[in-house]
Design a protein around this motif. Structure first.
Motif, PDB file in Angstrom:
ATOM      1  N   VAL A 357       0.860  -1.348  -0.019  1.00 15.14           N
ATOM      2  CA  VAL A 357      -0.003  -0.023   0.180  1.00 15.14           C
ATOM      3  C   VAL A 357       0.852   1.313  -0.058  1.00 15.14           C
ATOM      4  CG1 VAL A 357      -1.582   1.404   1.299  1.00 15.14           C
ATOM      5  CG2 VAL A 357      -2.131  -1.088   0.939  1.00 15.14           C
ATOM      6  N   GLU A 358       2.001   1.096   0.774  1.00 16.42           N
ATOM      7  CA  GLU A 358       2.853   2.478   0.836  1.00 16.42           C
ATOM      8  C   GLU A 358       3.391   2.741  -0.461  1.00 16.42           C
ATOM      9  OE1 GLU A 358       5.462   1.427   4.005  1.00 16.42           O
ATOM     10  OE2 GLU A 358       3.838   2.118   5.796  1.00 16.42           O
ATOM     11  N   ARG A 359       3.635   1.689  -1.381  1.00 17.68           N
ATOM     12  CA  ARG A 359       4.348   1.483  -2.587  1.00 17.68           C
ATOM     13  C   ARG A 359       3.189   2.239  -3.649  1.00 17.68           C
ATOM     14  NH1 ARG A 359       6.246  -3.537  -1.665  1.00 17.68           N
ATOM     15  NH2 ARG A 359       4.679  -4.397  -3.325  1.00 17.68           N
ATOM     16  N   GLY A 360       2.035   2.355  -3.361  1.00 12.20           N
ATOM     17  CA  GLY A 360       0.934   3.004  -3.997  1.00 12.20           C
ATOM     18  C   GLY A 360       0.043   2.028  -4.940  1.00 12.20           C
ATOM     19  N   VAL A 361      -0.001   0.761  -4.524  1.00 10.60           N
ATOM     20  CA  VAL A 361      -1.060  -0.189  -5.250  1.00 10.60           C
ATOM     21  C   VAL A 361      -2.129   0.205  -5.119  1.00 10.60           C
ATOM     22  CG1 VAL A 361       0.917  -2.060  -4.898  1.00 10.60           C
ATOM     23  CG2 VAL A 361      -1.376  -1.805  -3.434  1.00 10.60           C
ATOM     24  N   LYS A 362      -3.062   0.115  -6.346  1.00  7.90           N
ATOM     25  CA  LYS A 362      -4.549   0.130  -6.320  1.00  7.90           C
ATOM     26  C   LYS A 362      -5.305  -1.035  -6.275  1.00  7.90           C
ATOM     27  CE  LYS A 362      -5.695   3.650  -6.499  1.00  7.90           C
ATOM     28  NZ  LYS A 362      -6.344   4.549  -5.371  1.00  7.90           N
ATOM     29  N   ILE A 363      -4.714  -2.352  -6.646  1.00  8.63           N
ATOM     30  CA  ILE A 363      -5.200  -3.372  -6.791  1.00  8.63           C
ATOM     31  C   ILE A 363      -4.339  -4.428  -6.042  1.00  8.63           C
ATOM     32  CG2 ILE A 363      -6.213  -5.302  -7.980  1.00  8.63           C
ATOM     33  CD1 ILE A 363      -7.245  -3.469 -10.135  1.00  8.63           C
ATOM     34  N   LEU A 364      -4.745  -5.218  -5.105  1.00  7.53           N
ATOM     35  CA  LEU A 364      -4.312  -6.015  -4.214  1.00  7.53           C
ATOM     36  C   LEU A 364      -5.129  -7.338  -4.341  1.00  7.53           C
ATOM     37  CD1 LEU A 364      -2.178  -5.761  -1.083  1.00  7.53           C
ATOM     38  CD2 LEU A 364      -3.792  -7.544  -1.258  1.00  7.53           C
ATOM     39  N   VAL A 365      -4.298  -8.523  -4.827  1.00  7.15           N
ATOM     40  CA  VAL A 365      -4.985  -9.785  -4.890  1.00  7.15           C
ATOM     41  C   VAL A 365      -4.593 -10.952  -4.038  1.00  7.15           C
ATOM     42  CG1 VAL A 365      -5.393 -11.903  -6.510  1.00  7.15           C
ATOM     43  CG2 VAL A 365      -5.509  -9.446  -7.375  1.00  7.15           C
ATOM     44  N   ILE A 366      -5.291 -11.580  -3.294  1.00  9.19           N
ATOM     45  CA  ILE A 366      -5.279 -12.687  -2.269  1.00  9.19           C
ATOM     46  C   ILE A 366      -5.547 -13.973  -3.111  1.00  9.19           C
ATOM     47  CG2 ILE A 366      -5.038 -13.482   0.031  1.00  9.19           C
ATOM     48  CD1 ILE A 366      -5.411 -11.149   1.114  1.00  9.19           C
ATOM     49  N   ASP A 367      -4.653 -14.906  -3.347  1.00  4.72           N
ATOM     50  CA  ASP A 367      -4.995 -16.097  -3.960  1.00  4.72           C
ATOM     51  C   ASP A 367      -4.408 -17.266  -3.448  1.00  4.72           C
ATOM     52  OD1 ASP A 367      -5.907 -18.066  -5.935  1.00  4.72           O
ATOM     53  OD2 ASP A 367      -4.950 -17.098  -7.652  1.00  4.72           O
ATOM     54  N   SER A 368      -5.062 -17.939  -2.550  1.00  6.28           N
ATOM     55  CA  SER A 368      -6.390 -17.981  -2.237  1.00  6.28           C
ATOM     56  C   SER A 368      -6.748 -17.681  -0.827  1.00  6.28           C
ATOM     57  CB  SER A 368      -7.249 -19.089  -2.823  1.00  6.28           C
ATOM     58  OG  SER A 368      -6.821 -20.331  -2.191  1.00  6.28           O
ATOM     59  N   LEU A 369      -8.207 -17.504  -0.527  1.00  7.39           N
ATOM     60  CA  LEU A 369      -8.453 -17.680   0.823  1.00  7.39           C
ATOM     61  C   LEU A 369      -8.287 -18.847   1.638  1.00  7.39           C
ATOM     62  CD1 LEU A 369     -10.239 -15.838   3.141  1.00  7.39           C
ATOM     63  CD2 LEU A 369     -12.197 -17.152   2.142  1.00  7.39           C
ATOM     64  N   ASN A 370      -8.293 -19.944   0.700  1.00  4.99           N
ATOM     65  CA  ASN A 370      -7.981 -21.153   1.384  1.00  4.99           C
ATOM     66  C   ASN A 370      -6.424 -21.207   1.930  1.00  4.99           C
ATOM     67  OD1 ASN A 370     -10.087 -21.173  -0.609  1.00  4.99           O
ATOM     68  ND2 ASN A 370     -10.422 -23.197   0.531  1.00  4.99           N
ATOM     69  N   GLY A 371      -5.723 -20.652   1.027  1.00  7.14           N
ATOM     70  CA  GLY A 371      -4.206 -20.644   1.519  1.00  7.14           C
ATOM     71  C   GLY A 371      -3.975 -19.766   2.627  1.00  7.14           C
ATOM     72  N   TYR A 372      -4.621 -18.625   2.647  1.00  3.74           N
ATOM     73  CA  TYR A 372      -4.558 -17.588   3.638  1.00  3.74           C
ATOM     74  C   TYR A 372      -5.149 -18.505   4.870  1.00  3.74           C
ATOM     75  CZ  TYR A 372      -4.967 -13.538   6.506  1.00  3.74           C
ATOM     76  OH  TYR A 372      -4.733 -12.479   7.255  1.00  3.74           O
ATOM     77  N   LEU A 373      -6.134 -19.385   4.982  1.00  6.17           N
ATOM     78  CA  LEU A 373      -6.476 -20.095   6.276  1.00  6.17           C
ATOM     79  C   LEU A 373      -5.553 -20.795   6.537  1.00  6.17           C
ATOM     80  CD1 LEU A 373      -8.929 -20.890   7.789  1.00  6.17           C
ATOM     81  CD2 LEU A 373      -9.557 -22.583   6.097  1.00  6.17           C
ATOM     82  N   ASN A 374      -4.871 -21.782   5.687  1.00  9.73           N
ATOM     83  CA  ASN A 374      -3.704 -22.489   6.271  1.00  9.73           C
ATOM     84  C   ASN A 374      -2.501 -21.777   6.790  1.00  9.73           C
ATOM     85  OD1 ASN A 374      -5.110 -24.754   5.290  1.00  9.73           O
ATOM     86  ND2 ASN A 374      -4.407 -24.628   3.096  1.00  9.73           N
ATOM     87  N   ALA A 375      -2.484 -20.642   6.615  1.00  7.91           N
ATOM     88  CA  ALA A 375      -1.275 -19.665   6.991  1.00  7.91           C
ATOM     89  C   ALA A 375      -1.569 -19.115   8.321  1.00  7.91           C
ATOM     90  CB  ALA A 375      -0.934 -18.462   6.253  1.00  7.91           C
ATOM     91  N   MET A 376      -2.978 -19.509   8.924  1.00  4.81           N
ATOM     92  CA  MET A 376      -3.333 -18.872  10.407  1.00  4.81           C
ATOM     93  C   MET A 376      -2.972 -19.838  11.278  1.00  4.81           C
ATOM     94  SD  MET A 376      -4.645 -15.955  10.099  1.00  4.81           S
ATOM     95  CE  MET A 376      -3.375 -15.576   8.808  1.00  4.81           C
ATOM     96  N   PRO A 377      -2.356 -19.670  12.581  1.00  6.13           N
ATOM     97  CA  PRO A 377      -2.187 -20.418  13.553  1.00  6.13           C
ATOM     98  C   PRO A 377      -3.420 -20.906  14.155  1.00  6.13           C
ATOM     99  CG  PRO A 377      -2.025 -17.936  14.354  1.00  6.13           C
ATOM    100  CD  PRO A 377      -2.093 -18.101  12.800  1.00  6.13           C
ATOM    101  N   ASP A 378      -4.416 -20.220  14.025  1.00  6.05           N
ATOM    102  CA  ASP A 378      -5.968 -20.895  14.731  1.00  6.05           C
ATOM    103  C   ASP A 378      -6.969 -20.434  13.666  1.00  6.05           C
ATOM    104  OD1 ASP A 378      -8.123 -21.428  16.073  1.00  6.05           O
ATOM    105  OD2 ASP A 378      -7.093 -21.251  17.985  1.00  6.05           O
ATOM    106  N   GLU A 379      -7.695 -21.291  13.345  1.00 11.64           N
ATOM    107  CA  GLU A 379      -8.978 -20.827  12.185  1.00 11.64           C
ATOM    108  C   GLU A 379      -9.720 -19.867  12.869  1.00 11.64           C
ATOM    109  OE1 GLU A 379     -10.536 -24.121  10.446  1.00 11.64           O
ATOM    110  OE2 GLU A 379      -8.684 -25.138   9.701  1.00 11.64           O
ATOM    111  N   ARG A 380      -9.895 -20.008  14.041  1.00 12.70           N
ATOM    112  CA  ARG A 380     -10.917 -19.239  14.883  1.00 12.70           C
ATOM    113  C   ARG A 380     -10.788 -17.644  14.336  1.00 12.70           C
ATOM    114  NH1 ARG A 380     -10.556 -20.475  20.774  1.00 12.70           N
ATOM    115  NH2 ARG A 380      -8.414 -20.294  20.303  1.00 12.70           N
ATOM    116  N   PHE A 381      -9.357 -17.227  14.326  1.00 10.52           N
ATOM    117  CA  PHE A 381      -8.882 -15.975  14.154  1.00 10.52           C
ATOM    118  C   PHE A 381      -8.833 -15.469  12.701  1.00 10.52           C
ATOM    119  CE2 PHE A 381      -7.092 -17.203  18.215  1.00 10.52           C
ATOM    120  CZ  PHE A 381      -7.818 -16.340  18.939  1.00 10.52           C
TER     121      PHE A 381
END
Length: 503
Positions: A357-381
């Motif tokens: 964001v500090e570099r000035g991006v206008k579009i940010l993509v997270i691919d995918s939500l499932n991968g982000y879920l696996n990166a969490m220490p606890d799914e509740r959060f």
């Protein structure tokens, strides 16, 4: 002697990236601080960074060690590529003669002799070097020598008064290996920093830092992720979206495909989050890449965080669709970061997003939500982490696109996270069976920024590019995956050319 500093705004930098921000500016000069944590949490590394920062600013610094030798400390510094030339090390460690039976005390209790001797050597080292920054490693040795809480507290209080009278900023390390857990020093210290290490069932361990107390300072509370890498500790402050509000007018960003823009009500509004959801293989990542490609064509910056697909595979696949993401990356308009969920701390991804964001991006993509879920220490959060991040992006006017893989192929599909809580907009891709073929459809289920079509349109991803076709009229029950239809209307619908082939 110099008087003790009374200005609570006179901060010293810790030399640890991110830690000064957590502490609300740094460490107030001429105070005593406690850094505690179990062995292996990085206390010694943090202490060396604190002293190296002081030496870099031309201050006299002193490391008093009651356990590790100077050789061991220098080897730690060497592993991080640090120069220890400006750091004085004072070893106060029992020598080899301590093992000699003739040297054992018989009349006096060992604690009475050794505690006094150790304290004298500490005072002598400080008087000799007159440092501005001091590290004492570690308090566990003093606690074992003191043997009882009363004597231990009196020694620490006396040490604190002596150090502050010398205008020293002191960091005491405590590895919690003494015979009993003692909170005496917490009440004496001006601030308490706790380092925590949590083992995971799979992947790298999670490291977190907390500021337990800091008198008179509005520090950033809670747990913050940190990593120990070559170069020392790196702290990733927990994101608080409320502290970064930026209000600005919102404009719509086109997908570069007229039929898709028509479907979604003209484009995606700045500051809005969009979930592209559907079963595996329906073209979710390709659709997200289309928005990135359109942004690069306008000369706007984008960032993509990939959890599953390899970067090269994404670039090659998009090239086959006519989306030149490689060219956008070479020109600096696009940054693609491959993320390993097993090695990622949640704070690291947040830190990378903030930097984008500090570099000035206008579009940010997270691919995918499932991968982000696996990166969490606890799914509740997961929902809390992601909601805070998307709120931050929205306040900065960034269009955030999240790819979500649904369970199931045809028929009712479910998602791991409540999409209505996560996203402002939801674009749904579906499979359905018609006339012996598996086909795809696209629709917009939710959009907060503007009105949108309520229709279900044809959707294709192939060698010709991404195609958004006409409305699938005559079909009933497409969302079930096995629709019924009027053959005459369907034939007319499929006889129309696809609305867009966007390259």
């Amino acid at each position: 002697m110099e008087p003790q500093n009374s200005d609570t705004t006179d901060f010293l930098s810790c030399g640890v990236p991110g830690l000064d921000e957590v502490l609300g500016g740094g460490l107030t000069a001429d105070r005593l601080y406690l850094v505690e944590g179990e062995p292996g949490t990085g206390k010694t590394t943090l202490a060396l960074q604190f002293l190296i920062e002081g030496a870099r600013q031309g201050e006299h610094v002193l490391y008093i060690t009651l356990a590790e030798t100077a050789v061991e400390l220098r080897s730690v510094a060497q592993s991080h590529g640090w120069d220890m030339a400006g750091i004085q090390i004072e070893e106060i460690i029992p020598g080899e003669n301590a093992l000699d039976p003739d040297q054992q005390y018989t009349i006096f209790h060992p604690a009475e002799i050794e505690m006094g001797t150790t304290t004298q050597r500490i005072v002598a080292a400080i008087d000799k070097s007159r440092p501005r920054r001091v590290v004492l490693d570690s308090l566990s040795e003093l606690q074992l020598l003191a043997e009882n809480p009363l004597r231990y507290r009196r020694q620490v209080l006396a040490l604190k008064q002596y150090l502050t009278s010398r205008s020293c900023t002191t960091v005491l390390l405590d590895d919690r290996t003494a015979l009993s857990t003692d909170l005496q020093v917490r009440s004496v210290a001006h601030a308490v920093i706790t380092l925590e290490l949590a083992d995971q069932a799979y992947g790298a361990e999670r490291r977190r830092i907390r500021v337990v107390k800091y008198r008179g300072i509005a520090f950033h509370g809670g747990a913050h992720d940190y990593k120990i890498v070559r170069g020392g500790l790196r702290v990733y402050p927990r994101l608080v979206a409320a502290s970064s509000r930026v209000i600005s007018a919102r404009r719509q960003l086109s997908s570069g495909m007229p039929a898709l823009d028509q479907l979604i009500g003209g484009g995606l509004e700045e500051g809005m989050s969009t979930l592209i959801s559907g079963p595996s293989g329906t073209g979710k990542s390709s659709l997200a890449a289309q928005f990135v490609h359109a942004a690069s064509q306008r000369g706007e910056k984008s960032a993509m965080f990939l959890f599953e697909e390899a970067r090269n595979n994404l670039l090659n696949r998009c090239a086959n669709l006519g989306l030149d993401l490689a060219g956008a990356e070479d020109s600096g308009l696009l940054t693609i970061q491959q993320v390993d969920p097993a090695e990622l701390a949640p704070g690291q991804l947040t830190h990378a997003v903030v930097q984008a964001v500090e570099r000035g991006v206008k579009i940010l993509v997270i691919d995918s939500l499932n991968g982000y879920l696996n990166a969490m220490p606890d799914e509740r959060f997961l929902a809390t982490y992601l909601h805070e991040m998307l709120t931050y992006l929205g306040q900065r006017g960034v269009v955030s696109i999240i790819v979500g893989v649904q369970r199931g192929m045809i028929g009712t599909a479910s998602s791991a996270v409540d999409a209505s809580y996560i996203a402002d907009n939801i674009i749904m891709l579906r499979y359905f069976e018609a006339e012996g073929e598996v086909r795809q459809a696209i629709s917009v289920f939710k959009k907060r920024g503007s009105a949108h079509e309520r229709t279900i349109r044809r959707f294709e991803v192939g060698t010709g590019g991404i195609k958004v076709g006409p409305v699938l009229r005559g079909f009933h029950g497409i969302l079930t995956g096995v629709p019924t239809y009027d053959s005459a209307e369907v034939a007319q619908s499929f006889s129309q050319p696809a609305g867009d082939i966007q390259i």
